[in-house]
Each structure stands twice: as structure tokens, then as C-alpha cells.
Design a protein around this motif. Structure first.
Motif, PDB file in Angstrom:
ATOM      1  N   UNK A 161       0.826  -1.203   0.000  1.00 20.98           N
ATOM      2  CA  UNK A 161       0.000   0.000   0.000  1.00 20.98           C
ATOM      3  C   UNK A 161       0.859   1.250   0.000  1.00 20.98           C
ATOM      4  N   UNK A 162       0.308   2.303  -0.633  1.00 22.36           N
ATOM      5  CA  UNK A 162       0.941   3.615  -0.719  1.00 22.36           C
ATOM      6  C   UNK A 162       0.073   4.595   0.060  1.00 22.36           C
ATOM      7  N   UNK A 163       0.678   5.351   0.965  1.00 23.61           N
ATOM      8  CA  UNK A 163      -0.062   6.298   1.798  1.00 23.61           C
ATOM      9  C   UNK A 163       0.475   7.713   1.602  1.00 23.61           C
ATOM     10  N   UNK A 164      -0.440   8.694   1.632  1.00 31.07           N
ATOM     11  CA  UNK A 164      -0.042  10.102   1.471  1.00 31.07           C
ATOM     12  C   UNK A 164      -1.011  11.014   2.211  1.00 31.07           C
ATOM     13  N   UNK A 165      -0.451  11.960   2.939  1.00 29.64           N
ATOM     14  CA  UNK A 165      -1.268  13.019   3.524  1.00 29.64           C
ATOM     15  C   UNK A 165      -1.775  13.925   2.408  1.00 29.64           C
ATOM     16  N   UNK A 206       6.065  13.258   2.384  1.00 28.51           N
ATOM     17  CA  UNK A 206       6.386  12.232   1.398  1.00 28.51           C
ATOM     18  C   UNK A 206       5.377  11.087   1.392  1.00 28.51           C
ATOM     19  N   UNK A 207       5.356  10.357   0.272  1.00 29.38           N
ATOM     20  CA  UNK A 207       4.595   9.126   0.173  1.00 29.38           C
ATOM     21  C   UNK A 207       5.279   8.032   0.993  1.00 29.38           C
ATOM     22  N   UNK A 208       4.489   7.243   1.713  1.00 31.13           N
ATOM     23  CA  UNK A 208       4.991   6.100   2.481  1.00 31.13           C
ATOM     24  C   UNK A 208       4.515   4.810   1.814  1.00 31.13           C
ATOM     25  N   UNK A 209       5.385   3.813   1.738  1.00 31.94           N
ATOM     26  CA  UNK A 209       5.037   2.553   1.082  1.00 31.94           C
ATOM     27  C   UNK A 209       5.299   1.370   2.011  1.00 31.94           C
ATOM     28  N   UNK A 210       4.295   0.510   2.103  1.00 32.42           N
ATOM     29  CA  UNK A 210       4.452  -0.825   2.692  1.00 32.42           C
ATOM     30  C   UNK A 210       4.453  -1.830   1.550  1.00 32.42           C
ATOM     31  N   UNK A 251       9.304   2.358   2.955  1.00 29.93           N
ATOM     32  CA  UNK A 251      10.166   2.943   1.935  1.00 29.93           C
ATOM     33  C   UNK A 251       9.383   4.066   1.278  1.00 29.93           C
ATOM     34  N   UNK A 252      10.081   5.071   0.774  1.00 28.54           N
ATOM     35  CA  UNK A 252       9.433   6.232   0.176  1.00 28.54           C
ATOM     36  C   UNK A 252       9.159   6.010  -1.311  1.00 28.54           C
ATOM     37  N   UNK A 253       7.993   6.479  -1.757  1.00 29.67           N
ATOM     38  CA  UNK A 253       7.645   6.346  -3.172  1.00 29.67           C
ATOM     39  C   UNK A 253       8.302   7.433  -4.016  1.00 29.67           C
ATOM     40  N   UNK A 254       8.488   8.613  -3.454  1.00 24.86           N
ATOM     41  CA  UNK A 254       8.981   9.751  -4.223  1.00 24.86           C
ATOM     42  C   UNK A 254      10.464  10.040  -4.012  1.00 24.86           C
ATOM     43  N   UNK A 274       9.272   6.471 -11.333  1.00 25.27           N
ATOM     44  CA  UNK A 274       8.131   7.089 -10.660  1.00 25.27           C
ATOM     45  C   UNK A 274       8.536   8.314  -9.849  1.00 25.27           C
ATOM     46  N   UNK A 275       9.748   8.307  -9.322  1.00 28.47           N
ATOM     47  CA  UNK A 275      10.189   9.379  -8.434  1.00 28.47           C
ATOM     48  C   UNK A 275      10.976  10.468  -9.170  1.00 28.47           C
TER      49      UNK A 275
END
Length: 220
Positions: A44-48, A54-58, A73-76, A179-180
Motif C-alpha cells: 500500500x501507498x499512503x499520502x497526507x 512524502x509518500x509512504x510505502x508498505x 520505503x518512500x515512493x517519491x 516514478x520518483x
């Protein structure tokens, strides 16, 4: 995607058995958030939506697949995976995922957030991971992918590499995007190619560095 050369390209996904989109409001305390995948979330990708955080990734392959819920890990960004309690040290399930009280702006009290959740679907999509061997190898997905995202998790300055068969993903001269990054697609690298049941990898360090840990998402 808008490349540095001015070209434009888009990948479109819809909510389905392998993808769900959830919005939630942060509480500042560890809590579980329901989803509608009806299968265990594997990435999953999470973002405020209320800040520039930053984007957070599980991903189930973080830390080589051992206790991945204790890492992110960061998506961006290109930073390697980090050990933290951002997901409450709790693995996602077929009904919920968890955000921790100290979670890098994905659970600030009152903050609106968005989550993109992924799971494997037989014959259609695969969330997986592998270890590089520095030579060549073939990854099995159970179908011939037209799209793949690959990311090394334990090395610095590594990108989220995107390959697809529409732009050009064959044996040689693969048109990879990141992507980043907003840089133009590459045209001279050889990362490998789709097979009837997965995809092959060359010795290219972006996708197959010896002993490197990699995560991926593939789609037919």
C-alpha cells in the motif's frame, strides 16, 4: 507521467479485486483502517492530502520479506528502506491496514490522507520480491506482464523503475521511466523482457544487483 522531453503517458487502473482506494482521517494514535479488497493487502501507498509530506510505502517484500510491517520505503525518494513503527508493527489483513502513532505525517490528528492498496490476483497481477544474483534470472508471476514496477530496497540512490510493453519493454533498448523522477525515459538500457509466465532480468544493477533485495508489482 510527463517526461523531461515533454512527452506524456498515463497508466490507468480501476478499483477491483487487486486494487482499492481508501481515504481516512489521521488520529495521532495507532489505529486500524478498513478496506474492501477482501484479501490480504500486499502493498500500500499512503499520502497526507493536507501537507507536502512524502509518500509512504508498505510492501510484503521489505526486509527481504521478514517482518515487513516494521519497515517502510518512500515512493517519491531514492532512499533505502527504513525500520520504524509507522504501520504499528502490524501486518495488514484482508479487512484492515494499520497506521502507527509515529507515522511520518500519514496519521497526524485531523489530517486527511489517501491509501492505494494492492494485492495479487491470479493471472492478472502479482506483488512480489526477489534477490538479485548479478547475472541473469527469470521471475515467475504466472502470466505475461505488460507493466512492471521494480525497486531495490537496500541500496541508496535507487529509483522506482517502470517498464511497459506499450512504450517498449523487450530484449534491449528498454524505455524505462522512474516514478520518483520527471526525467525523460531511457532508451538504451537492457533490463530484461516479459516471458509467457513472468519476466527475465539481465545483470543490470537497477534490477538485478548481486545480493540486492528487490520488490516489484507486475500487471498483465
Amino acid at each position: 507521467y510527463t517526461g523531461g522531453d515533454g512527452s506524456r503517458f498515463a497508466w490507468l487502473f480501476k478499483r477491483s479485486a487487486g486494487l482499492d482506494v481508501v481515504t481516512y482521517t489521521g488520529t495521532g494514535t495507532t489505529h486500524q483502517i478498513p478496506h474492501s479488497l477482501n484479501k490480504t493487502v500486499e502493498m500500500f501507498w499512503l499520502k497526507s492530502r493536507g501537507s507536502s509530506a512524502n509518500w509512504m510505502v508498505y510492501h510484503k517484500g521489505l526486509n527481504g520479506g521478514t517482518n515487513p510491517e516494521q519497515y517502510y520505503i518512500r515512493l517519491n525518494l531514492t532512499n533505502p528502506e527504513v525500520q520504524a513503527s509507522s504501520f504499528g508493527d502490524t501486518a495488514p489483513t484482508s479487512t484492515h491496514f494499520t497506521v502507527g502513532s509515529s507515522s511520518n505525517a500519514i496519521n497526524s490528528s485531523g489530517d486527511p490522507c489517501i491509501a492505494l492498496l494492492f494485492a495479487s490476483v491470479t493471472g492478472i497481477s502479482k506483488v512480489g520480491y526477489y534477490t538479485g544474483n548479478g547475472s541473469s534470472q527469470t521471475i515467475t508471476t504466472g502470466f505475461s506482464p505488460r507493466f512492471v514496477i521494480i525497486r531495490r530496497t537496500d541500496g541508496s540512490e535507487d529509483h522506482w523503475l517502470v517498464l511497459d510493453t506499450t512504450r517498449g519493454w523487450v530484449s534491449g533498448n528498454d524505455k524505462g521511466l522512474k516514478l520518483n523522477s520527471d526525467s525523460a525515459q531511457g532508451t538504451s538500457e537492457d533490463y530484461g523482457a516479459p516471458t509467457s509466465t513472468g519476466f527475465s532480468l539481465t545483470s543490470n544493477g537497477w534490477v538485478n544487483y548481486n545480493t540486492g533485495n528487490y520488490i516489484y508489482y507486475a500487471h498483465a
